[in-house]
Design an enzyme around this catalytic site. Sequence first.
Site, PDB file in Angstrom:
ATOM      1  N   ARG A 166       0.835  -1.211   0.000  1.00 41.91           N
ATOM      2  CA  ARG A 166       0.000   0.000   0.000  1.00 41.91           C
ATOM      3  C   ARG A 166       0.874   1.267   0.000  1.00 41.91           C
ATOM      4  O   ARG A 166       0.590   2.247   0.681  1.00 41.91           O
ATOM      5  CB  ARG A 166      -0.914   0.034   1.241  1.00 41.91           C
ATOM      6  CG  ARG A 166      -2.002  -1.019   1.263  1.00 41.91           C
ATOM      7  CD  ARG A 166      -3.000  -0.824   0.141  1.00 41.91           C
ATOM      8  NE  ARG A 166      -4.142  -1.710   0.258  1.00 41.91           N
ATOM      9  CZ  ARG A 166      -4.159  -2.992  -0.099  1.00 41.91           C
ATOM     10  NH1 ARG A 166      -3.082  -3.543  -0.619  1.00 41.91           N
ATOM     11  NH2 ARG A 166      -5.258  -3.714   0.035  1.00 41.91           N
ATOM     12  N   SER A 238     -10.344  -0.242   3.182  1.00 41.52           N
ATOM     13  CA  SER A 238      -9.606  -0.449   4.429  1.00 41.52           C
ATOM     14  C   SER A 238      -9.089   0.900   4.917  1.00 41.52           C
ATOM     15  O   SER A 238      -8.422   1.604   4.164  1.00 41.52           O
ATOM     16  CB  SER A 238      -8.402  -1.352   4.196  1.00 41.52           C
ATOM     17  OG  SER A 238      -8.800  -2.622   3.747  1.00 41.52           O
ATOM     18  N   GLU A 334      -4.495   4.224   6.131  1.00 40.93           N
ATOM     19  CA  GLU A 334      -4.083   3.952   4.758  1.00 40.93           C
ATOM     20  C   GLU A 334      -4.389   5.116   3.818  1.00 40.93           C
ATOM     21  O   GLU A 334      -3.548   5.477   2.993  1.00 40.93           O
ATOM     22  CB  GLU A 334      -4.770   2.670   4.278  1.00 40.93           C
ATOM     23  CG  GLU A 334      -4.147   2.091   3.045  1.00 40.93           C
ATOM     24  CD  GLU A 334      -5.155   1.444   2.151  1.00 40.93           C
ATOM     25  OE1 GLU A 334      -5.008   1.606   0.950  1.00 40.93           O
ATOM     26  OE2 GLU A 334      -6.101   0.796   2.649  1.00 40.93           O
TER      27      GLU A 334
HETATM   28  N1  EPU Z   1     -10.857  -9.968  10.662  1.00 41.42           N
HETATM   29  C1  EPU Z   1     -11.584 -10.000  11.824  1.00 41.42           C
HETATM   30  N2  EPU Z   1     -12.538  -9.052  12.024  1.00 41.42           N
HETATM   31  C2  EPU Z   1     -12.811  -8.101  11.113  1.00 41.42           C
HETATM   32  C3  EPU Z   1     -12.075  -8.063   9.928  1.00 41.42           C
HETATM   33  C4  EPU Z   1     -11.092  -9.011   9.714  1.00 41.42           C
HETATM   34  O1  EPU Z   1     -11.384 -10.838  12.675  1.00 41.42           O
HETATM   35  O2  EPU Z   1     -13.690  -7.281  11.360  1.00 41.42           O
HETATM   36  C5  EPU Z   1      -9.826 -10.970  10.425  1.00 41.42           C
HETATM   37  C6  EPU Z   1     -10.393 -12.176   9.687  1.00 41.42           C
HETATM   38  O3  EPU Z   1     -10.103 -13.316  10.446  1.00 41.42           O
HETATM   39  C7  EPU Z   1      -9.645 -12.264   8.384  1.00 41.42           C
HETATM   40  C8  EPU Z   1      -8.465 -11.356   8.583  1.00 41.42           C
HETATM   41  O4  EPU Z   1      -8.809 -10.430   9.620  1.00 41.42           O
HETATM   42  O5  EPU Z   1      -9.211 -13.558   8.143  1.00 41.42           O
HETATM   43  C9  EPU Z   1      -8.123 -10.587   7.333  1.00 41.42           C
HETATM   44  O6  EPU Z   1      -9.308  -9.964   6.821  1.00 41.42           O
HETATM   45  P1  EPU Z   1      -9.586  -9.895   5.263  1.00 41.42           P
HETATM   46  O7  EPU Z   1      -9.275 -11.182   4.629  1.00 41.42           O
HETATM   47  O8  EPU Z   1     -10.930  -9.311   5.062  1.00 41.42           O
HETATM   48  O9  EPU Z   1      -8.490  -8.923   4.714  1.00 41.42           O
HETATM   49  P2  EPU Z   1      -7.953  -7.571   5.344  1.00 41.42           P
HETATM   50  O10 EPU Z   1      -6.594  -7.826   5.871  1.00 41.42           O
HETATM   51  O11 EPU Z   1      -8.964  -7.028   6.252  1.00 41.42           O
HETATM   52  C10 EPU Z   1      -6.806  -6.805   3.114  1.00 41.42           C
HETATM   53  C11 EPU Z   1      -6.737  -5.526   2.327  1.00 41.42           C
HETATM   54  C12 EPU Z   1      -8.004  -5.341   1.523  1.00 41.42           C
HETATM   55  C13 EPU Z   1      -8.132  -6.519   0.570  1.00 41.42           C
HETATM   56  C14 EPU Z   1      -8.180  -7.813   1.406  1.00 41.42           C
HETATM   57  C15 EPU Z   1      -8.179  -9.048   0.546  1.00 41.42           C
HETATM   58  C16 EPU Z   1      -5.327  -4.026   3.588  1.00 41.42           C
HETATM   59  C17 EPU Z   1      -5.249  -2.818   4.444  1.00 41.42           C
HETATM   60  N3  EPU Z   1      -6.540  -4.422   3.227  1.00 41.42           N
HETATM   61  O12 EPU Z   1      -7.876  -6.663   4.040  1.00 41.42           O
HETATM   62  O13 EPU Z   1      -7.861  -4.149   0.757  1.00 41.42           O
HETATM   63  O14 EPU Z   1      -9.297  -6.419  -0.223  1.00 41.42           O
HETATM   64  O15 EPU Z   1      -7.006  -7.898   2.236  1.00 41.42           O
HETATM   65  O16 EPU Z   1      -6.923  -9.213  -0.027  1.00 41.42           O
HETATM   66  O17 EPU Z   1      -4.295  -4.588   3.233  1.00 41.42           O
HETATM   67  C18 EPU Z   1      -8.299  -1.805   0.741  1.00 41.42           C
HETATM   68  O18 EPU Z   1      -7.093  -1.634   0.699  1.00 41.42           O
HETATM   69  O19 EPU Z   1      -9.112  -0.855   0.731  1.00 41.42           O
HETATM   70  C19 EPU Z   1      -8.826  -3.168   0.818  1.00 41.42           C
HETATM   71  C20 EPU Z   1     -10.130  -3.428   0.934  1.00 41.42           C
END
Ligand code: EPU
Length: 338
Positions: A166, A238, A334
Amino acid sequence: MADFLEFYPLRPHNTLGFDVTARYAVPVRSEDDLVQALDDARVASRPVLVLGGGSNVVLTGDLDAAVLLMQIPGYRVDTVSDGEASLVTVGAGENWHATVLRTIADGLPGLENLALIPGTVGAAPIQNIGAYGVELRERFHALRAWDRQTRRFVTLDAEQCAFGYRDSLFKQAGRDRFVITAVTLRLPRRWQPALGYAELARGVAHLPAPRPEDIRDAVIAIRSAKLPDPAHLGNAGSFFKNPVVSAPLRDALLREHPSLVSHQQADGSYKLAAGWLIDQCGFKGWREGCVGVHDRQALVLVHHGGGSGNDLMALAARIADTVAQRFGVRIEPEPVVI
Ligand code: EPU
């Protein structure tokens, strides 16, 4: 000649939906428009903000600035000399998701994991957009930008763009220096599905040989289920980056919190799921006046309407402080705060 719009309302130009005005806004539909606008005294005497889809900015108040509304069109496909890949050059003002759909429809897969990401093509390199196991840098060839320092158009390759998680040159040393006008994507002819992200792999597990279209549809389904549509609820995706910590710190946290979600990085450090950290602090679905935390994804802050960027930043600071107190880890916003 580019039009100058005065005291221009930016609410339709930022996906958080904050109601602020710009002293001047200038639609930029060509490279000539861009150079002319930057040379105009009304722009040259003020801070300049380039807005694409406005999906990664927090506008905290009225701006005595010149906002360039990036609308440069374009879509051209070339084949590299060895025939191994297609190079797709897209105008900075084109919509990112529409571009993903168009390349797949044209038989040029490779962007399907990045479907439904809001914003424009010109904004994609700035934060090196990434999702479901693919980052822009893996499909990036070069970009064209106006260099405000040397007053020339330049072509920058991936190395010069200094992509990180990012992150890029355009959020660091090159901030306010370059205006991206076109991006060239490199889509290999020999396509392989990227199914490293478990939830995506599950989404296509029933198919013996998933096609790019199947992956595109699975990504759209996952995103639609978790992430709010900015047309209905203001948000910037995010809001925090996933923090990267050392292996010893992650191990210590894991002993204390066995359900901690973390992923090892190539260098041995760990990326922690900021959404999980925030969720554990009880913020999921939290509301504070006009702003709050999404009820299906704690990493996404939302604007219910009638609030300001400062309200949102106050909530963000409170969340980051609470996470730091509880876990000893600092999470960073971010989006770009203006
Ligand atoms: N989780 C929770 N509670 C929540 C949210 C997440 O426990 O409310 C845990 C879940 O267990 C999940 C883990 O966090 O397994 C990761 O969550 P998720 O797979 O939804 O991915 P993320 O880390 O929250 C990142 C990117 C997203 C991207 C997704 C999929 C960043 C900051 N965000 O989200 O990017 O779509 O992975 O690859 O790296 C963005 O940048 O705007 C964005 C949406």
